[in-house]
Design a protein around this motif. Sequence first.
Motif, PDB file in Angstrom:
ATOM      1  N   THR A  28       0.820  -1.201   0.000  1.00 15.87           N
ATOM      2  CA  THR A  28       0.000   0.000   0.000  1.00 15.87           C
ATOM      3  C   THR A  28       0.863   1.263   0.000  1.00 15.87           C
ATOM      4  O   THR A  28       1.929   1.286   0.614  1.00 15.87           O
ATOM      5  CB  THR A  28      -0.949   0.017   1.204  1.00 15.87           C
ATOM      6  OG1 THR A  28      -1.732   1.217   1.154  1.00 15.87           O
ATOM      7  CG2 THR A  28      -0.167   0.009   2.512  1.00 15.87           C
ATOM      8  N   VAL A  29       0.400   2.266  -0.701  1.00 12.98           N
ATOM      9  CA  VAL A  29       1.087   3.568  -0.711  1.00 12.98           C
ATOM     10  C   VAL A  29       0.177   4.643  -0.137  1.00 12.98           C
ATOM     11  O   VAL A  29       0.450   5.825  -0.274  1.00 12.98           O
ATOM     12  CB  VAL A  29       1.540   3.955  -2.134  1.00 12.98           C
ATOM     13  CG1 VAL A  29       2.613   3.000  -2.629  1.00 12.98           C
ATOM     14  CG2 VAL A  29       0.362   3.995  -3.090  1.00 12.98           C
ATOM     15  N   SER A  30      -0.898   4.210   0.506  1.00 14.57           N
ATOM     16  CA  SER A  30      -1.887   5.177   0.985  1.00 14.57           C
ATOM     17  C   SER A  30      -1.313   6.133   2.034  1.00 14.57           C
ATOM     18  O   SER A  30      -1.772   7.257   2.154  1.00 14.57           O
ATOM     19  CB  SER A  30      -3.105   4.444   1.548  1.00 14.57           C
ATOM     20  OG  SER A  30      -2.721   3.614   2.629  1.00 14.57           O
ATOM     21  N   SER A  31      -0.304   5.702   2.776  1.00 13.70           N
ATOM     22  CA  SER A  31       0.286   6.567   3.796  1.00 13.70           C
ATOM     23  C   SER A  31       1.574   7.218   3.316  1.00 13.70           C
ATOM     24  O   SER A  31       2.298   7.843   4.088  1.00 13.70           O
ATOM     25  CB  SER A  31       0.561   5.768   5.067  1.00 13.70           C
ATOM     26  OG  SER A  31       1.470   4.715   4.795  1.00 13.70           O
ATOM     27  N   SER A  32       1.858   7.078   2.030  1.00 12.54           N
ATOM     28  CA  SER A  32       3.113   7.545   1.446  1.00 12.54           C
ATOM     29  C   SER A  32       2.874   8.723   0.520  1.00 12.54           C
ATOM     30  O   SER A  32       1.840   8.802  -0.141  1.00 12.54           O
ATOM     31  CB  SER A  32       3.754   6.397   0.662  1.00 12.54           C
ATOM     32  OG  SER A  32       4.758   6.862  -0.210  1.00 12.54           O
ATOM     33  N   ALA A  33       3.841   9.618   0.465  1.00 10.19           N
ATOM     34  CA  ALA A  33       3.799  10.651  -0.565  1.00 10.19           C
ATOM     35  C   ALA A  33       4.039  10.001  -1.923  1.00 10.19           C
ATOM     36  O   ALA A  33       4.797   9.035  -2.042  1.00 10.19           O
ATOM     37  CB  ALA A  33       4.860  11.711  -0.302  1.00 10.19           C
ATOM     38  N   MET A  34       3.384  10.543  -2.934  1.00  9.88           N
ATOM     39  CA  MET A  34       3.587  10.076  -4.304  1.00  9.88           C
ATOM     40  C   MET A  34       3.901  11.277  -5.178  1.00  9.88           C
ATOM     41  O   MET A  34       3.579  12.414  -4.831  1.00  9.88           O
ATOM     42  CB  MET A  34       2.340   9.353  -4.825  1.00  9.88           C
ATOM     43  CG  MET A  34       1.980   8.118  -4.033  1.00  9.88           C
ATOM     44  SD  MET A  34       0.585   7.219  -4.743  1.00  9.88           S
ATOM     45  CE  MET A  34       1.356   6.476  -6.210  1.00  9.88           C
ATOM     46  N   GLY A  54      -2.219  13.027   2.822  1.00  4.14           N
ATOM     47  CA  GLY A  54      -3.389  13.799   3.230  1.00  4.14           C
ATOM     48  C   GLY A  54      -3.907  14.734   2.156  1.00  4.14           C
ATOM     49  O   GLY A  54      -4.920  15.414   2.366  1.00  4.14           O
ATOM     50  N   GLY A  55      -3.207  14.784   1.010  1.00  4.54           N
ATOM     51  CA  GLY A  55      -3.695  15.580  -0.104  1.00  4.54           C
ATOM     52  C   GLY A  55      -2.936  16.868  -0.397  1.00  4.54           C
ATOM     53  O   GLY A  55      -3.226  17.541  -1.385  1.00  4.54           O
ATOM     54  N   ARG A  56      -1.990  17.242   0.427  1.00  5.78           N
ATOM     55  CA  ARG A  56      -1.216  18.465   0.161  1.00  5.78           C
ATOM     56  C   ARG A  56      -0.394  18.268  -1.111  1.00  5.78           C
ATOM     57  O   ARG A  56       0.182  17.200  -1.314  1.00  5.78           O
ATOM     58  CB  ARG A  56      -0.302  18.778   1.339  1.00  5.78           C
ATOM     59  CG  ARG A  56       0.425  20.109   1.237  1.00  5.78           C
ATOM     60  CD  ARG A  56       1.121  20.444   2.539  1.00  5.78           C
ATOM     61  NE  ARG A  56       1.671  21.792   2.518  1.00  5.78           N
ATOM     62  CZ  ARG A  56       2.263  22.366   3.559  1.00  5.78           C
ATOM     63  NH1 ARG A  56       2.373  21.708   4.697  1.00  5.78           N
ATOM     64  NH2 ARG A  56       2.734  23.582   3.448  1.00  5.78           N
ATOM     65  N   PHE A  67      -1.157  21.583 -14.621  1.00  2.00           N
ATOM     66  CA  PHE A  67      -1.188  20.180 -14.197  1.00  2.00           C
ATOM     67  C   PHE A  67      -1.835  20.067 -12.824  1.00  2.00           C
ATOM     68  O   PHE A  67      -1.676  20.964 -11.983  1.00  2.00           O
ATOM     69  CB  PHE A  67       0.218  19.607 -14.113  1.00  2.00           C
ATOM     70  CG  PHE A  67       0.919  19.411 -15.430  1.00  2.00           C
ATOM     71  CD1 PHE A  67       0.418  19.933 -16.625  1.00  2.00           C
ATOM     72  CD2 PHE A  67       2.099  18.684 -15.487  1.00  2.00           C
ATOM     73  CE1 PHE A  67       1.072  19.756 -17.824  1.00  2.00           C
ATOM     74  CE2 PHE A  67       2.769  18.485 -16.683  1.00  2.00           C
ATOM     75  CZ  PHE A  67       2.258  19.024 -17.849  1.00  2.00           C
ATOM     76  N   THR A  68      -2.509  18.947 -12.592  1.00  2.00           N
ATOM     77  CA  THR A  68      -3.125  18.679 -11.300  1.00  2.00           C
ATOM     78  C   THR A  68      -2.858  17.241 -10.903  1.00  2.00           C
ATOM     79  O   THR A  68      -3.186  16.315 -11.663  1.00  2.00           O
ATOM     80  CB  THR A  68      -4.633  18.923 -11.339  1.00  2.00           C
ATOM     81  OG1 THR A  68      -4.900  20.271 -11.743  1.00  2.00           O
ATOM     82  CG2 THR A  68      -5.248  18.689  -9.956  1.00  2.00           C
ATOM     83  N   ILE A  69      -2.283  17.071  -9.733  1.00  2.00           N
ATOM     84  CA  ILE A  69      -2.065  15.734  -9.199  1.00  2.00           C
ATOM     85  C   ILE A  69      -3.183  15.400  -8.227  1.00  2.00           C
ATOM     86  O   ILE A  69      -3.683  16.270  -7.512  1.00  2.00           O
ATOM     87  CB  ILE A  69      -0.681  15.613  -8.512  1.00  2.00           C
ATOM     88  CG1 ILE A  69      -0.390  14.153  -8.153  1.00  2.00           C
ATOM     89  CG2 ILE A  69      -0.589  16.517  -7.285  1.00  2.00           C
ATOM     90  CD1 ILE A  69       1.030  13.923  -7.649  1.00  2.00           C
ATOM     91  N   THR A  77      -3.841   4.440  -6.152  1.00  2.00           N
ATOM     92  CA  THR A  77      -3.557   5.021  -7.461  1.00  2.00           C
ATOM     93  C   THR A  77      -3.408   6.535  -7.366  1.00  2.00           C
ATOM     94  O   THR A  77      -4.131   7.184  -6.602  1.00  2.00           O
ATOM     95  CB  THR A  77      -4.684   4.682  -8.450  1.00  2.00           C
ATOM     96  OG1 THR A  77      -4.783   3.261  -8.583  1.00  2.00           O
ATOM     97  CG2 THR A  77      -4.413   5.280  -9.821  1.00  2.00           C
ATOM     98  N   ALA A  78      -2.472   7.051  -8.151  1.00  2.00           N
ATOM     99  CA  ALA A  78      -2.305   8.493  -8.287  1.00  2.00           C
ATOM    100  C   ALA A  78      -2.564   8.880  -9.741  1.00  2.00           C
ATOM    101  O   ALA A  78      -2.417   8.052 -10.652  1.00  2.00           O
ATOM    102  CB  ALA A  78      -0.898   8.919  -7.877  1.00  2.00           C
TER     103      ALA A  78
END
Length: 124
Positions: A28-34, A54-56, A67-69, A77-78
């Motif tokens: 899982t990468v849910s707690s990771s920056a991407m 957290g979305g920052r 561009f928007t991430i 998924t990102a």
Amino acid sequence: QVQLVESGGGLVQAGGSLRLSCAASGGTVSSSAMGWFRQAPGKEREFVTAIWSGGRTYYADSVKGRFTISRDNAKNTAYLQMNSLKPEDTAVYYCTAHLRDYNRYVDRTAYDYWGQGTQVTVSS
């Protein structure tokens, strides 16, 4: 071992749009920056954008406003929405995850996992 797979690249005319996806598996990468980096022929791989769990978000000046991430933690998924594309955006775009040092988010060596890249070509 986390694996990242990018998709959505292609050929588009200047002014057009593309949406890239980066799907993570094997963990899982849910707690990771991407983030996303890109590399044009003959140039160094450069930072494009990053998103915290957290979305920052952070953007390179060259893509800010175009561009928007985003991310869907439930889907691991990102995404990278690219609008108003320019020929100078032509590059291989790489997804990355697991930032070790949040003060170095523009530094490609600060990330642990990388995808194989997807080609984006913008014609003039």
